[in-house]
Enzyme design. Structure first.
Site, PDB file in Angstrom:
ATOM      1  N   TYR A 145      -5.454  -1.986   9.914  1.00  0.00           N
ATOM      2  CA  TYR A 145      -5.034  -1.369   8.645  1.00  0.00           C
ATOM      3  C   TYR A 145      -3.897  -0.375   8.880  1.00  0.00           C
ATOM      4  CZ  TYR A 145      -5.331   1.201   4.211  1.00  0.00           C
ATOM      5  OH  TYR A 145      -5.039   1.797   3.008  1.00  0.00           O
TER       6      TYR A 145
ATOM      7  N   SER B 173      -0.514   4.824   2.679  1.00  0.00           N
ATOM      8  CA  SER B 173      -1.778   5.463   3.038  1.00  0.00           C
ATOM      9  C   SER B 173      -1.533   6.571   4.048  1.00  0.00           C
ATOM     10  CB  SER B 173      -2.731   4.433   3.654  1.00  0.00           C
ATOM     11  OG  SER B 173      -3.890   5.037   4.190  1.00  0.00           O
TER      12      SER B 173
END
Length: 288
Positions: A147, A134
């Site tokens: 995250y 990501s």
């Protein structure tokens, strides 16, 4: 390129589902996995083999599932580690077990699936490992610490793995998407921890509202992203005749944010060069 056999995790929606559809459309074979088989029955109807795979299960259970996957077509050529979810909250509000749960899927689950398939790739002296990281593996946005931490950890693990295994004919591709229109921010995949602390309350709520507003309105087209990833794996299309890099950002926001961080880092190294490099023993001291 000959027909490839792909194993993909997290296929109930988003990137995983698109992967399966595009893999089949190119004439390759696909094994779709998800925590619940009823969520991927439609992919079986399209021609994919399906298996139940919860990446938070034990290494032994995952080993058995990967062995079943290999047995379906006699081999696996590409594994795509895609399963993930997002936990959002301030450091002072997120409990340790919530952080561990985030890492269970995004890091430890990826580790176990990859560890299960590595002997197969190593014995065959071939295979491609695709990891969906990501933009958050480069940039830690406020209130996305769990995250971002999981993706930063994944980046280090995979970079090391790539260097360990490249001598066995195994290729590693670490993909870093920005904001793409998937269900990652949907209630089923997003776990928001509201702040109970007045100092954080306003900013925490604004972040949660922003994430909710971003659900399925992200600028990135998942179909386009997956097409590029398949090209990179198969070395065709946009990757025809090119050397495929280990790390590959995707999305305009990823390009801009990662570019800015690289510039900031280079500026820091240049501006503080003399201080950063001043820590070796002096020659005279070292001899004494």
């Amino acid at each position: 390129m000959p027909q490839l056999v792909w194993l993909v995790t997290g296929c109930s929606s988003g990137f995983g589902e698109v992967f399966i559809r595009q893999i089949l459309s190119r004439g390759d074979l696909a094994i779709a996995t998800a925590r619940r088989l009823d969520k991927i029955q439609h992919l079986q109807k399209l021609g994919a083999a399906i298996l139940e795979l919860d990446v938070t299960h034990s290494q032994e259970v995952i080993n058995d599932t990967v062995a079943k996957a290999i047995a379906i077509y006699g081999r696996i050529d590409v594994v795509v580690n895609n399963a993930a979810h997002v936990t959002s909250g301030a450091w002072e509000d997120v409990e340790c077990d919530q952080l561990v749960s985030q890492f269970d899927t995004n890091v430890f689950g990826v580790f176990k699936v990859t560890r299960a398939i590595l002997p197969h790739f190593r014995e065959r002296r071939s295979g491609v490992m695709v990891f969906i990281s990501s933009l958050s593996g480069w940039h830690g946005h406020a209130f996305i610490g769990p995250y971002a931490g999981s993706k930063f950890a994944l980046e280090g693990l995979v970079e090391s793995l790539g260097r360990e295994t490249e001598g066995f004919g195994i290729r590693t591709l670490l993909v870093e998407p920005g904001r793409f229109r998937t269900l990652l921010l949907s209630p089923s995949n997003l776990r928001v921890v509201p702040s109970k602390i007045p100092d954080y309350a306003e900013a925490s709520k604004a972040n949660a509202d922003g994430l909710a507003k971003g659900d399925r309105t992200q600028p990135g087209d998942t179909e386009k992203a997956v097409k590029i990833i398949l090209d990179l794996v198969r070395k065709e299309g946009c990757a025809q005749g090119k050397e495929v890099p280990f790390r590959f950002p995707l999305g305009r926001d990823a390009y801009e944010t990662i570019g800015e961080k690289c510039k900031e880092t280079l500026h820091l190294l240049e501006d503080w060069h003399d201080v950063i490099t001043s820590t070796d023993f002096d020659s005279d001291s070292a001899q004494k």
